[in-house]
Design a protein around this motif. Structure first.
Motif, PDB file in Angstrom:
ATOM      1  N   GLY A  85       0.789  -1.220   0.000  1.00 48.98           N
ATOM      2  CA  GLY A  85       0.000   0.000   0.000  1.00 48.98           C
ATOM      3  C   GLY A  85       0.826   1.277   0.000  1.00 48.98           C
ATOM      4  N   SER A  86       2.140   1.136  -0.043  1.00 50.14           N
ATOM      5  CA  SER A  86       3.026   2.296   0.009  1.00 50.14           C
ATOM      6  C   SER A  86       4.011   2.255  -1.156  1.00 50.14           C
ATOM      7  N   TYR A  87       3.493   1.871  -2.302  1.00 45.67           N
ATOM      8  CA  TYR A  87       4.355   1.734  -3.470  1.00 45.67           C
ATOM      9  C   TYR A  87       4.753   3.106  -4.011  1.00 45.67           C
ATOM     10  N   PRO A  88       5.991   3.210  -4.511  1.00 47.60           N
ATOM     11  CA  PRO A  88       6.422   4.474  -5.106  1.00 47.60           C
ATOM     12  C   PRO A  88       5.793   4.689  -6.474  1.00 47.60           C
ATOM     13  N   ALA A  89       5.889   5.912  -6.955  1.00 53.59           N
ATOM     14  CA  ALA A  89       5.515   6.182  -8.341  1.00 53.59           C
ATOM     15  C   ALA A  89       6.485   5.378  -9.209  1.00 53.59           C
ATOM     16  N   ARG A  90       6.032   4.956 -10.388  1.00 53.16           N
ATOM     17  CA  ARG A  90       6.898   4.121 -11.216  1.00 53.16           C
ATOM     18  C   ARG A  90       6.673   4.388 -12.690  1.00 53.16           C
ATOM     19  N   THR A  91       7.766   4.336 -13.425  1.00 58.03           N
ATOM     20  CA  THR A  91       7.738   4.371 -14.880  1.00 58.03           C
ATOM     21  C   THR A  91       8.413   3.095 -15.350  1.00 58.03           C
ATOM     22  N   THR A  92       7.801   2.409 -16.305  1.00 55.76           N
ATOM     23  CA  THR A  92       8.398   1.201 -16.875  1.00 55.76           C
ATOM     24  C   THR A  92       8.617   1.451 -18.357  1.00 55.76           C
ATOM     25  N   VAL A  93       9.834   1.179 -18.798  1.00 54.44           N
ATOM     26  CA  VAL A  93      10.226   1.468 -20.170  1.00 54.44           C
ATOM     27  C   VAL A  93      10.767   0.202 -20.821  1.00 54.44           C
ATOM     28  N   GLY A  94      10.302  -0.100 -22.027  1.00 57.41           N
ATOM     29  CA  GLY A  94      10.857  -1.207 -22.796  1.00 57.41           C
ATOM     30  C   GLY A  94      12.091  -0.727 -23.539  1.00 57.41           C
ATOM     31  N   VAL A  95      13.174  -1.491 -23.449  1.00 60.96           N
ATOM     32  CA  VAL A  95      14.432  -1.119 -24.104  1.00 60.96           C
ATOM     33  C   VAL A  95      14.937  -2.287 -24.950  1.00 60.96           C
ATOM     34  N   SER A  96      15.792  -1.994 -25.899  1.00 61.99           N
ATOM     35  CA  SER A  96      16.301  -3.048 -26.772  1.00 61.99           C
ATOM     36  C   SER A  96      17.516  -3.758 -26.185  1.00 61.99           C
ATOM     37  N   GLU A  97      18.249  -3.086 -25.295  1.00 61.45           N
ATOM     38  CA  GLU A  97      19.455  -3.698 -24.754  1.00 61.45           C
ATOM     39  C   GLU A  97      19.832  -3.031 -23.435  1.00 61.45           C
ATOM     40  N   LEU A  98      20.477  -3.806 -22.558  1.00 60.89           N
ATOM     41  CA  LEU A  98      20.967  -3.297 -21.282  1.00 60.89           C
ATOM     42  C   LEU A  98      22.403  -3.778 -21.077  1.00 60.89           C
ATOM     43  N   PRO A  99      23.162  -3.131 -20.197  1.00 63.17           N
ATOM     44  CA  PRO A  99      24.545  -3.551 -19.965  1.00 63.17           C
ATOM     45  C   PRO A  99      24.648  -5.016 -19.529  1.00 63.17           C
ATOM     46  N   ARG A 100      25.732  -5.655 -19.937  1.00 62.56           N
ATOM     47  CA  ARG A 100      26.061  -7.032 -19.559  1.00 62.56           C
ATOM     48  C   ARG A 100      24.981  -8.047 -19.925  1.00 62.56           C
ATOM     49  N   GLY A 101      24.126  -7.706 -20.882  1.00 62.60           N
ATOM     50  CA  GLY A 101      23.079  -8.631 -21.292  1.00 62.60           C
ATOM     51  C   GLY A 101      21.949  -8.764 -20.286  1.00 62.60           C
ATOM     52  N   ALA A 102      21.848  -7.808 -19.368  1.00 57.07           N
ATOM     53  CA  ALA A 102      20.794  -7.847 -18.347  1.00 57.07           C
ATOM     54  C   ALA A 102      19.424  -7.772 -19.004  1.00 57.07           C
ATOM     55  N   ASN A 103      18.449  -8.333 -18.323  1.00 58.41           N
ATOM     56  CA  ASN A 103      17.068  -8.312 -18.803  1.00 58.41           C
ATOM     57  C   ASN A 103      16.271  -7.172 -18.201  1.00 58.41           C
ATOM     58  N   MET A 104      16.793  -6.583 -17.120  1.00 58.27           N
ATOM     59  CA  MET A 104      16.094  -5.479 -16.462  1.00 58.27           C
ATOM     60  C   MET A 104      17.065  -4.631 -15.685  1.00 58.27           C
ATOM     61  N   GLU A 105      16.631  -3.397 -15.420  1.00 57.28           N
ATOM     62  CA  GLU A 105      17.407  -2.446 -14.635  1.00 57.28           C
ATOM     63  C   GLU A 105      16.404  -1.580 -13.888  1.00 57.28           C
ATOM     64  N   ILE A 106      16.755  -1.205 -12.646  1.00 51.89           N
ATOM     65  CA  ILE A 106      15.877  -0.334 -11.849  1.00 51.89           C
ATOM     66  C   ILE A 106      16.698   0.790 -11.250  1.00 51.89           C
ATOM     67  N   ALA A 107      16.213   2.022 -11.423  1.00 53.19           N
ATOM     68  CA  ALA A 107      16.781   3.214 -10.782  1.00 53.19           C
ATOM     69  C   ALA A 107      15.733   3.749  -9.803  1.00 53.19           C
ATOM     70  N   VAL A 108      16.176   4.304  -8.678  1.00 52.73           N
ATOM     71  CA  VAL A 108      15.210   4.823  -7.706  1.00 52.73           C
ATOM     72  C   VAL A 108      15.612   6.199  -7.193  1.00 52.73           C
ATOM     73  N   VAL A 109      14.607   6.914  -6.721  1.00 51.60           N
ATOM     74  CA  VAL A 109      14.801   8.164  -5.993  1.00 51.60           C
ATOM     75  C   VAL A 109      14.120   7.959  -4.651  1.00 51.60           C
ATOM     76  N   ALA A 110      14.856   8.267  -3.581  1.00 51.98           N
ATOM     77  CA  ALA A 110      14.307   8.116  -2.233  1.00 51.98           C
ATOM     78  C   ALA A 110      14.366   9.465  -1.521  1.00 51.98           C
ATOM     79  N   TYR A 111      13.494   9.632  -0.544  1.00 50.27           N
ATOM     80  CA  TYR A 111      13.439  10.850   0.246  1.00 50.27           C
ATOM     81  C   TYR A 111      13.267  10.459   1.708  1.00 50.27           C
ATOM     82  N   LYS A 112      14.127  11.041   2.553  1.00 51.59           N
ATOM     83  CA  LYS A 112      14.032  10.767   3.985  1.00 51.59           C
ATOM     84  C   LYS A 112      14.118  12.086   4.729  1.00 51.59           C
ATOM     85  N   PRO A 113      13.017  12.498   5.359  1.00 55.14           N
ATOM     86  CA  PRO A 113      13.029  13.783   6.069  1.00 55.14           C
ATOM     87  C   PRO A 113      13.982  13.760   7.259  1.00 55.14           C
TER      88      PRO A 113
END
Length: 161
Positions: free
Chosen positions: A133-161
């Motif tokens: 119930g506390s999921y972050p906003a998310r964008t999912t993008v289809g790409v043709s290739e990633l480093p080292r033959g990876a199938n997925m990659e995730i980047a995040v932004v976090a905030y801590k007051p």
């Protein structure tokens, strides 16, 4: 420093009989804003290029895209898409913890998928990483290739007051 703390400090100084000048107030505010905007590199994991695993600026943490590299072996976890996804999220967790954050502080993610048919598999693993119930906003993008033959990659932004 928050407005209330600043106001309290100014009242205390005024009550002591030596009220701050406008220059004192400007200098104080400038110093506090400078502290809040300091840039700190967080590097608990190895990278495969010239970038930082994460950068903290003030209360924000920007985590570079992580792929499923096992930090012990240096190899991509490729036995299954789910195992690779778990490793990606474990790498994210390691970086968050090194900076004093956890998954509840993540406000936004960007997921890159080599094959959009893996979207549901990714979701099944991903949903267990964050508090329900506390999921972050998310964008999912289809790409043709990633480093080292990876199938997925995730980047995040976090905030801590």
């Amino acid at each position: 420093m928050r407005q209330r703390e600043l106001t309290s400090l100014l009242v205390i100084v005024a009550l002591m009989g030596c009220g701050p000048t406008e220059d004192d107030v400007r200098r104080f505010v400038h110093e506090e804003l400078s502290k809040a905007m300091q840039r700190t590199t967080i590097a608990p994991t190895k990278t495969i290029g010239p970038y930082s695993p994460a950068v903290r600026i003030g209360n924000f943490l920007f985590v570079s895209g992580q792929i499923g590299i096992d930090q012990n072996t240096g190899q991509l976890r490729s036995e299954s898409f789910e195992a690779e996804t778990r490793q990606v999220l474990e790498n994210v967790r390691t970086i968050l913890h090194a900076a004093g954050f956890d998954s509840s502080h993540v406000v936004s993610t960007t997921v890159f998928l080599k094959n959009m048919n893996d979207f549901e598999k990714m979701n099944r693993v991903y949903e267990n990483f964050f508090p329900a119930g506390s999921y972050p906003a998310r964008t999912t993008v289809g790409v043709s290739e990633l480093p080292r033959g990876a199938n997925m990659e995730i980047a995040v932004v976090a905030y801590k007051p």
